[in-house]
Design an enzyme around this catalytic site. Structure first.
Site, PDB file in Angstrom:
ATOM      1  N   TRP A  55       3.937 -18.321 -16.254  1.00  0.00           N
ATOM      2  CA  TRP A  55       3.985 -17.156 -17.159  1.00  0.00           C
ATOM      3  C   TRP A  55       4.110 -17.628 -18.614  1.00  0.00           C
ATOM      4  O   TRP A  55       3.483 -17.084 -19.518  1.00  0.00           O
ATOM      5  CB  TRP A  55       5.169 -16.232 -16.807  1.00  0.00           C
ATOM      6  N   ASP A  74      15.267 -21.022 -17.472  1.00  0.00           N
ATOM      7  CA  ASP A  74      15.324 -21.095 -16.006  1.00  0.00           C
ATOM      8  C   ASP A  74      16.457 -22.034 -15.602  1.00  0.00           C
ATOM      9  O   ASP A  74      16.884 -22.886 -16.381  1.00  0.00           O
ATOM     10  CB  ASP A  74      13.995 -21.617 -15.423  1.00  0.00           C
ATOM     11  N   ASP A 115      10.412 -12.861 -14.216  1.00  0.00           N
ATOM     12  CA  ASP A 115       9.934 -13.085 -12.839  1.00  0.00           C
ATOM     13  C   ASP A 115      11.089 -13.729 -12.061  1.00  0.00           C
ATOM     14  O   ASP A 115      10.880 -14.326 -11.012  1.00  0.00           O
ATOM     15  CB  ASP A 115       8.710 -14.021 -12.918  1.00  0.00           C
ATOM     16  N   LYS A 155      10.914  -8.380 -12.408  1.00  0.00           N
ATOM     17  CA  LYS A 155      10.682  -8.376 -10.963  1.00  0.00           C
ATOM     18  C   LYS A 155      11.953  -7.946 -10.250  1.00  0.00           C
ATOM     19  O   LYS A 155      13.051  -8.308 -10.649  1.00  0.00           O
ATOM     20  CB  LYS A 155      10.302  -9.783 -10.505  1.00  0.00           C
TER      21      LYS A 155
END
Ligand SMILES: C[S@@+](CC[C@H](N)C(=O)[O-])C[C@H]1O[C@@H](n2cnc3c(N)ncnc32)[C@H](O)[C@@H]1O
Length: 199
Positions: A55, A74, A115, A155
């Protein structure tokens, strides 16, 4: 002829690798952005749950087109080599007391894309509860650090309180909806909640 689940998975995985993306998830963002126009050149974008980096790379190449800033966070490092020059990589739990202030300091944001997903256990209740926690935390970040007229996609695993989050998003955005991209696996219970035009 009907396309089998395996053929569909192989098609997107091969296409991602041939285009230099580390994961097939790129085609979910591509479809979401083609249909909803979340991100534009010059934007400051927060990508939560960014690894391995599809992404982020797509946002750099095709959406902000190298002109803007992407803060990619992340638990794990990105597997992009090189990491694009527009990207500020922050490794750690996006919602921890150490990392969250660093994300805030790079804002406010024109778009927040998430996500993020928990490690699945196979226990649907555990997995949806963890997914709901992540989606709620991203929504709170957006409430505080998404610019007026900004956009968001998150998400969430279906069954994980998505209706409640959508209800909250309808108070925050001119338009909010749930969306299932074609590139999402048929057997996946993920869905994406899209908020457009922050009030
Ligand atoms: C499906 S992957 C994301 C794929 C990515 N969008 C891409 O295109 O390469 C989900 C990611 O969410 C991350 N994640 C889960 N909980 C997180 C948290 N609290 N903070 C940051 N990242 C998290 C996981 O480490 C995992 O890499």
């Amino acid at each position: 002829m009907a396309v089998s689940r395996r053929d569909k998975a192989d098609f997107y995985t091969k296409k991602a690798h041939s285009e230099g993306y580390p994961a097939r998830s790129v085609y979910k963002l591509e479809e979401i952005n083609q249909t909803h126009k979340l991100i534009k050149p010059g934007d400051t974008v927060l990508d939560v749950g960014a690894a391995p980096g599809s992404w982020t790379l797509y946002t750099h190449r095709c959406l902000i087109k190298g002109n803007g800033k992407i803060v990619s966070c992340d638990l794990n490092p990105l597997s992009l080599d090189p990491v694009p020059p527009t990207v500020i990589e922050i490794t750690g739990d996006a919602f921890s007391k150490e990392i969250r202030p660093r994300l805030v300091a790079e804002g406010p944001y024109d778009a927040i894309i998430s996500d993020a997903a928990p490690m699945t256990t196979g226990n649907r209740i555990v997995d949806t509860t963890r997914s709901e926690y992540l989606a709620e935390q991203v929504t709170i970040l957006a409430e505080e650090h998404l610019k007026p007229h900004g956009n968001m996609v998150i998400k969430i695993f279906q069954g994980g309180g998505e209706q409640e989050i959508l209800k909250k998003m309808r108070t925050m955005f001119a338009k909010a909806k749930a969306f299932k991209p074609k590139a999402s696996r048929d057997d996946s219970f993920e869905i994406f909640l899209i908020g457009l035009d922050r009030k």
